[in-house]
Scaffold this active site. Structure first.
Site, mmCIF file in Angstrom:
data_model
loop_
_atom_site.group_PDB
_atom_site.id
_atom_site.type_symbol
_atom_site.label_atom_id
_atom_site.label_comp_id
_atom_site.label_asym_id
_atom_site.label_seq_id
_atom_site.Cartn_x
_atom_site.Cartn_y
_atom_site.Cartn_z
ATOM 1 N N CYS A 1 61.264 34.876 65.999
ATOM 2 C CA CYS A 1 61.426 34.615 67.426
ATOM 3 C C CYS A 1 62.766 33.914 67.582
ATOM 4 O O CYS A 1 62.895 32.736 67.245
ATOM 5 C CB CYS A 1 60.288 33.750 67.963
ATOM 6 S SG CYS A 1 60.478 33.332 69.715
ATOM 7 N N GLU B 1 62.331 40.676 71.721
ATOM 8 C CA GLU B 1 62.532 41.285 70.409
ATOM 9 C C GLU B 1 63.326 42.578 70.598
ATOM 10 O O GLU B 1 63.363 43.146 71.698
ATOM 11 C CB GLU B 1 61.202 41.581 69.708
ATOM 12 C CG GLU B 1 60.520 40.362 69.096
ATOM 13 C CD GLU B 1 61.310 39.710 67.983
ATOM 14 O OE1 GLU B 1 62.368 40.255 67.578
ATOM 15 O OE2 GLU B 1 60.889 38.640 67.512
#
Length: 211
Positions: free
Chosen positions: A2, A105
């Site tokens: 992340c 992402e």
């Protein structure tokens, strides 16, 4: 992993959702592209009560010679977080909640480009990442408080995009994660892939260009 997320909720909405005690010197600054080394909002527990805090994203462990290590420690793997030297002390006693509106992402396309995706909760509630924090002083004796976001294996939805995802906690898990006397086995159990519903959307890469 992340490495980018957003936080756009108003302070009063966060206070109501996380039930923390307000501090006069605390405010939230909406940001759609938070990155490692940025200051990020978090919730910590002090004597059983929740308080907001700001940490530099990228955990600097107590033994660090300089703060550059934070560029490598903005994520901690759930599988090793309780044992890895950089994180094990914080895992025992310095856990925090890190709120987010969404995270991002990138997936490689057939053309060789990278398509960004934004991930939110279907419910519209804030995401809550399992985090750790630490305190460290540099040579000038300046105190730097920093944090990391724990990642785990992806759930079925995220596996179509990436091989990792942040640990997302539900409200009924907040107290267990923040409890200073938490059992290691129970804490590790919380570090599982998210089972709730996620909204995953393609977005433009323009959002991440510097202005």
């Amino acid at each position: 992993m992340c490495g980018r997320f957003s936080l756009t909720e108003a302070l009063e909405d966060l206070k109501e959702y996380y039930q923390f005690n307000m501090r006069d010197d605390f405010d939230v600054y909406p940001h759609i592209n938070l990155a490692p080394s940025n200051q990020v909002a978090a919730i910590v527990s002090v004597e059983g009560k929740r308080y907001p805090a700001y940490f530099r994203w990228g955990l600097i462990p107590p033994f660090a010679k300089d703060e550059k290590i934070g560029y490598k420690t903005f994520n901690a793997r759930a599988e090793t977080v309780s044992e890895k030297p950089s994180f094990r002390r914080a895992f025992r006693s310095k856990r925090c909640l890190i709120p987010a509106s969404s995270f991002y992402e990138w997936k490689k396309t057939e053309e060789g480009n990278k398509q960004p995706y934004e991930i939110k909760l279907v419910s519209g509630d804030p995401l809550t990442f399992a985090g750790l924090w630490e305190s460290w002083r540099n040579e000038q004796n300046d105190l730097i408080r920093s944090c990391t976001i724990i990642t785990t294996e992806p759930n079925s939805a995220m596996s179509q995009i990436h091989d990792r995802m942040p640990v997302i906690l539900s409200p009924d898990q907040f107290d267990r994660w923040l409890n200073h006397d938490g059992d290691v086995e129970e804490l590790n159990y919380l570090l599982s892939p998210f089972t709730g519903e996620l909204k995953i959307s393609k977005i433009s890469g323009e959002r991440f260009k510097r202005k």
